[in-house]
Scaffold this motif. Structure first.
Motif, PDB file in Angstrom:
ATOM      1  N   THR A   1       1.520  32.003  -2.043  1.00 60.70           N
ATOM      2  CA  THR A   1       1.505  31.576  -3.453  1.00 60.70           C
ATOM      3  C   THR A   1       1.830  32.708  -4.415  1.00 60.70           C
ATOM      4  OG1 THR A   1      -0.864  32.065  -3.645  1.00 60.70           O
ATOM      5  CG2 THR A   1      -0.248  29.821  -2.983  1.00 60.70           C
TER       6      THR A   1
ATOM      7  N   THR B   1       0.385  36.971   0.496  1.00 62.92           N
ATOM      8  CA  THR B   1       0.333  37.309  -0.926  1.00 62.92           C
ATOM      9  C   THR B   1      -0.190  38.726  -1.148  1.00 62.92           C
ATOM     10  OG1 THR B   1       0.075  35.036  -1.694  1.00 62.92           O
ATOM     11  CG2 THR B   1      -0.835  36.753  -3.098  1.00 62.92           C
TER      12      THR B   1
ATOM     13  N   GLY C   1       2.825  27.443  -1.365  1.00 65.86           N
ATOM     14  CA  GLY C   1       3.811  28.192  -2.129  1.00 65.86           C
ATOM     15  C   GLY C   1       5.221  27.751  -1.840  1.00 65.86           C
TER      16      GLY C   1
END
Length: 316
Positions: free
Chosen positions: A219, A242, A161
């Motif tokens: 991400t 996340t 990410g």
């Protein structure tokens, strides 16, 4: 008072009462940041229906302790009870009775003013601009990884990410390990290179012998965990940053077979975040995409949700 609220849809509510709670400070918000968590709440995550926002910098307007009035502050987002079994063990962020700014049971920072307990407040160093200070909360979340894991210089760490949080984590970890960032946006490679950080695209193959000791999923995608499992070595560690509104199907067989450790990671320490910003060890200027007035909050959310957008700020 005005505030940007969510209940089925985003609404700019007017004529709201000023926040007031015993033992808490009332803070005039100078600047607030739209986080990926805010975007997920607007999709139904956490079932929160009130004023959004948890990243902010502001000035104390009223407080039980007069010494705080007029001070420029940032604030930790978890308001703890102080007496439950978790609080007495020093786990205030996991208080069983906690409210969380703009996320759980407490109006947030997308308003002209907010309320927080005094023990949640941190003074902002004078050499920081509001645009820098507003990144304290997400940067603290990046520093949380350093509390949970003692990375060594020789360890391979893959960060998944290159969004808002990913770019903060990258700066925190770059001198602590052999870091590689796997991101979707080639235009960010130059920034990472300037910071001395290696970057790869998701379609670039990582050789088996180069599987990572630690993989961090920042991400913001339900698919991030699957990719993390592909890149971590046996008996390695996956750190999950996340949070998503959806409930993705997850195959845990590889976690069991390869004896992988999975670490959830959420809020972190403000003191090292403020120090890093003050000493210019972390550069947040490339992360700011646009600043909107609060009255254009719905437009700001649309901008924040666009692919490739980094940090969108709100100025009440």
């Amino acid at each position: 008072m005005q505030g940007l609220s969510f209940k089925k849809t985003l609404t700019l509510r007017k004529n709201l009462p000023l926040p007031s709670a015993p033992g808490e400070a009332r803070i005039r918000v100078s600047l607030a940041g739209i986080c990926s968590t805010d975007l997920e709440i607007a999709k139904g995550y956490m079932g929160f229906h009130s004023i959004l926002g948890h990243e902010f910098v502001g000035v104390v307007e009223a407080a039980p302790d007069q010494a705080w009035i007029g001070k420029r502050v940032v604030g930790e987002i978890n308001a703890a009870c102080g007496g439950c079994c978790f609080c007495v063990r020093g786990m205030r962020n996991h208080c069983s009775q906690r409210t969380v700014l703009g996320i759980l049971g407490r109006d947030g920072s997308f308003a002209e003013q907010l309320s927080l307990p005094i023990q949640n407040l941190h003074l902002v160093p004078e050499n920081l601009t509001d645009e820098e200070a507003v990144f304290t909360e997400p940067l603290a979340a990046a520093f949380r990884i350093t509390e949970q894991l003692a990375t060594r210089p020789e360890e391979r760490v893959t960060l998944l990410g290159d969004g808002k949080l990913g770019l903060l984590i990258a700066q925190v970890l770059k001198d602590r390990c052999r870091l590689v960032v796997v991101g979707r946006y080639p235009e960010r490679n130059k920034t990472l290179e300037q910071w001395g950080i290696q970057s790869l695209s998701p379609d670039q193959t990582i050789p088996l012998q180069h599987l990572s000791d630690i993989v961090i999923d920042a991400t913001g995608s339900p698919k991030g965990f699957d990719l993390a499992q592909q890149l971590v070595r046996p008996q390695g560690t996956i750190v999950l940053k996340t949070t998503c509104a959806g409930r993705p199907k997850v195959d845990l067989a590889k976690v069991v077979i390869d004896e992988v450790t999975v670490v959830g990671s959420r809020c972190g320490p403000f003191a090292p975040a403020l120090e890093a910003l003050s000493r210019k060890k972390v550069d947040v200027r490339p992360l700011i995409t646009e600043v909107f007035p609060l009255k254009r909050g719905k437009e700001a959310f649309r901008k924040a949700a666009e692919r490739g957008t980094l940090k969108v700020l709100l100025r009440p």
